[in-house]
Design a protein around this motif. Structure first.
Motif, PDB file in Angstrom:
ATOM      1  N   ASN A 148       0.822   0.536  -3.201  1.00 46.96           N
ATOM      2  CA  ASN A 148       2.205   0.724  -3.668  1.00 46.96           C
ATOM      3  C   ASN A 148       2.433   0.471  -5.153  1.00 46.96           C
ATOM      4  OD1 ASN A 148       3.629   1.289  -1.072  1.00 46.96           O
ATOM      5  ND2 ASN A 148       2.748  -0.697  -0.535  1.00 46.96           N
ATOM      6  N   HIS A 149       1.369   0.366  -5.942  1.00 45.37           N
ATOM      7  CA  HIS A 149       1.582  -0.092  -7.320  1.00 45.37           C
ATOM      8  C   HIS A 149       2.287   0.930  -8.204  1.00 45.37           C
ATOM      9  CE1 HIS A 149      -2.242   2.044  -7.803  1.00 45.37           C
ATOM     10  NE2 HIS A 149      -1.888   2.188  -9.061  1.00 45.37           N
ATOM     11  N   GLU A 150       2.473   2.133  -7.698  1.00 43.23           N
ATOM     12  CA  GLU A 150       3.148   3.124  -8.546  1.00 43.23           C
ATOM     13  C   GLU A 150       4.666   3.170  -8.352  1.00 43.23           C
ATOM     14  OE1 GLU A 150       0.752   6.561  -7.862  1.00 43.23           O
ATOM     15  OE2 GLU A 150      -0.659   5.968  -9.433  1.00 43.23           O
TER      16      GLU A 150
ATOM     17  N   MET B 195       2.454 -11.184  -4.034  1.00 43.36           N
ATOM     18  CA  MET B 195       2.816  -9.772  -4.098  1.00 43.36           C
ATOM     19  C   MET B 195       3.007  -9.353  -5.556  1.00 43.36           C
ATOM     20  SD  MET B 195       6.213  -7.876  -2.765  1.00 43.36           S
ATOM     21  CE  MET B 195       6.036  -8.002  -1.046  1.00 43.36           C
ATOM     22  N   ALA B 196       3.731 -10.161  -6.328  1.00 42.57           N
ATOM     23  CA  ALA B 196       3.952  -9.861  -7.747  1.00 42.57           C
ATOM     24  C   ALA B 196       2.609  -9.838  -8.479  1.00 42.57           C
ATOM     25  CB  ALA B 196       4.885 -10.905  -8.360  1.00 42.57           C
ATOM     26  N   TYR B 197       1.775 -10.815  -8.172  1.00 39.58           N
ATOM     27  CA  TYR B 197       0.467 -10.922  -8.835  1.00 39.58           C
ATOM     28  C   TYR B 197      -0.378  -9.674  -8.587  1.00 39.58           C
ATOM     29  CZ  TYR B 197      -4.277 -12.495  -9.888  1.00 39.58           C
ATOM     30  OH  TYR B 197      -5.566 -12.574 -10.386  1.00 39.58           O
ATOM     31  N   TYR B 198      -0.530  -9.295  -7.309  1.00 44.79           N
ATOM     32  CA  TYR B 198      -1.428  -8.176  -7.005  1.00 44.79           C
ATOM     33  C   TYR B 198      -0.849  -6.841  -7.488  1.00 44.79           C
ATOM     34  CZ  TYR B 198      -4.906 -11.052  -4.756  1.00 44.79           C
ATOM     35  OH  TYR B 198      -5.897 -11.974  -4.543  1.00 44.79           O
ATOM     36  N   LEU B 199       0.469  -6.719  -7.507  1.00 43.59           N
ATOM     37  CA  LEU B 199       1.058  -5.496  -8.068  1.00 43.59           C
ATOM     38  C   LEU B 199       0.781  -5.442  -9.578  1.00 43.59           C
ATOM     39  CD1 LEU B 199       4.393  -5.265  -6.049  1.00 43.59           C
ATOM     40  CD2 LEU B 199       2.642  -3.476  -6.152  1.00 43.59           C
TER      41      LEU B 199
ATOM     42  N   VAL C  51      -1.728  -6.854 -11.168  1.00 39.07           N
ATOM     43  CA  VAL C  51      -3.162  -6.616 -11.369  1.00 39.07           C
ATOM     44  C   VAL C  51      -3.466  -5.132 -11.151  1.00 39.07           C
ATOM     45  CG1 VAL C  51      -5.470  -7.076 -10.409  1.00 39.07           C
ATOM     46  CG2 VAL C  51      -3.887  -8.972 -10.839  1.00 39.07           C
ATOM     47  N   ALA C  52      -2.874  -4.552 -10.083  1.00 36.92           N
ATOM     48  CA  ALA C  52      -3.117  -3.134  -9.792  1.00 36.92           C
ATOM     49  C   ALA C  52      -2.588  -2.246 -10.913  1.00 36.92           C
ATOM     50  CB  ALA C  52      -2.467  -2.759  -8.456  1.00 36.92           C
ATOM     51  N   ARG C  53      -1.588  -2.717 -11.627  1.00 33.42           N
ATOM     52  CA  ARG C  53      -1.018  -1.934 -12.742  1.00 33.42           C
ATOM     53  C   ARG C  53      -1.663  -2.300 -14.075  1.00 33.42           C
ATOM     54  NH1 ARG C  53       4.363  -0.018 -11.279  1.00 33.42           N
ATOM     55  NH2 ARG C  53       5.281  -0.549 -13.289  1.00 33.42           N
TER      56      ARG C  53
END
Ligand code: F6R
Length: 364
Positions: free
Chosen positions: A217-219, A339-343, A345-347
């Protein structure tokens, strides 16, 4: 220095069980919460007719949780304001006012200015801070240290959970001074807090699922959080964390406000994080979930284990163990931090040093 992790933020999230333990240790006696060295006692509390809580950012969210606890356990009404508002509006303060300030760094300019203003008008100032000997610690009459250890990442994590823990202990302590909280309930608060390190551990162990959610969902351009009561404050904190480090636009709202505006923004595929850990409003949350589902939202619900059946109503469920409703903000926020962290990192964002932000805001 990062203890083998990619970022300080991860290291600090992983340190939360220990931070909680250090925040509680020595503050729970057989008869409930107590703080050695605190001047604020039964005699002083007799004269206090106004409590105000002032802080900024994440610490402000801990204050909101604190207000809820103070009103519930000590039956004292509490006024709350961001420090930047309080200091410029001639607040009603006198010698019967207790001002509680919360600050990780102990150096935030607006919070410090609020202390000086209230002290000039005769208030008793109690600071909750993480940094020993900081300006805020030095200028306050009483200090409760959160004992979270040094926090390096700009996004506050372990400081927040310990601030919430200290607010719960303090509310329980004031409730006993006020004779509004019986020994049995005071002990229940302490027992609940004693379990938080383990509860946080359980959430930290579910990271793989959170990373997968973020990778998928990072987009996204927006993320919405809704909750009621204590869950609302957890939502505000989750939303702040997300925007700080991932730059995704997000909003948190009290779920009952849905119909009064935010629902206009829900479209097909909009992700809504519905935090539903509070038993007395669980059914109300279910109705709100149905309302956003009817408009095409993808709903991720966070619930206590006893409500896992919510899976049939939503798209994804993250669970915390069954616990006292007053304790849930502590493990639940860890889900939202991760959740904030992994989003982020993915971005490919700079998690520890987000653009435009400083760890300590010592100028206005
Ligand atoms: C959030 C964050 C900021 C701080 C705020 C207050 O992750 O880091 O919102 O919480 O600047 O700082 P302190 O607690 O040091 O007064």
């Amino acid at each position: 220095e990062k203890g083998g992790y990619d970022h300080f933020m991860m290291k600090e999230m992983m340190e939360q069980p220990k931070a909680m333990r250090d925040a509680i240790t020595g503050r729970c006696a057989e008869a409930g919460a107590f703080f050695s060295g605190l001047h604020l006692d039964e005699e002083m509390m007799k004269h206090i007719n106004r409590i105000q809580i002032v802080a900024c950012g994440t610490a402000f969210h801990a204050g909101m949780v604190g207000k809820y606890y103070f009103e519930k356990f000590a039956r004292i009404s509490v006024e709350m304001e961001p420090a930047s508002e309080y200091r410029y509006k001639n607040p009603i303060v006198d010698k019967n006012t207790l001002l509680i300030v919360i600050s990780q760094s102990g150096e935030t300019a607006d919070t410090l200015a609020a202390i000086r203003l209230a002290k000039d008008k005769g208030a008793w100032v109690l600071a909750i801070t993480n940094v020993v000997g900081s300006s805020i610690a030095r200028e306050s009459h009483d200090v409760i240290y959160t004992n979270a250890g040094p926090e390096i990442a700009v996004a506050s994590t372990k400081a927040y959970v310990t601030q919430v823990g200290c607010m719960l202990l303090l509310a329980s302590y004031l409730g006993q001074l006020n004779e509004k909280l019986g020994k049995k309930d005071a002990v229940r608060v302490c027992n609940g807090l004693a379990k938080t390190p383990e509860l946080i551990e359980m959430v930290l162990d579910t990271q793989e699922k959170i990373r997968k959610f973020a990778d998928a969902n990072h987009e996204i351009h927006d993320l919405f959080y809704m909750g009621r009561g204590l869950d609302y404050y957890t939502c505000l904190e989750g939303s702040l964390k997300l925007k700080e480090i991932s730059y995704i636009h997000s909003e948190a709202f009290a779920a009952g406000e849905l119909k009064h505006g935010p629902i206009a923004l829900i479209e097909d595929g909009t992700i809504v994080v519905a935090v539903c850990t509070q038993e007395h409003v669980f059914e109300k949350m279910l109705s709100n979930i149905k309302e956003v589902k009817a408009r095409g939202a993808y709903v991720l619900a966070i619930v206590q284990e006893s409500h896992e059946e919510i899976g049939s109503e939503v798209d994804e469920v993250w669970v915390i163990p069954k616990m006292d409703d007053d304790i849930t903000p502590i493990p639940t926020v860890v889900y939202l931090q991760l959740m904030a962290y992994y989003l982020a990192v993915a971005r490919e964002c700079d998690v520890d040093k987000p653009k435009n932000l400083a760890k300590s805001v010592t100028v206005e």
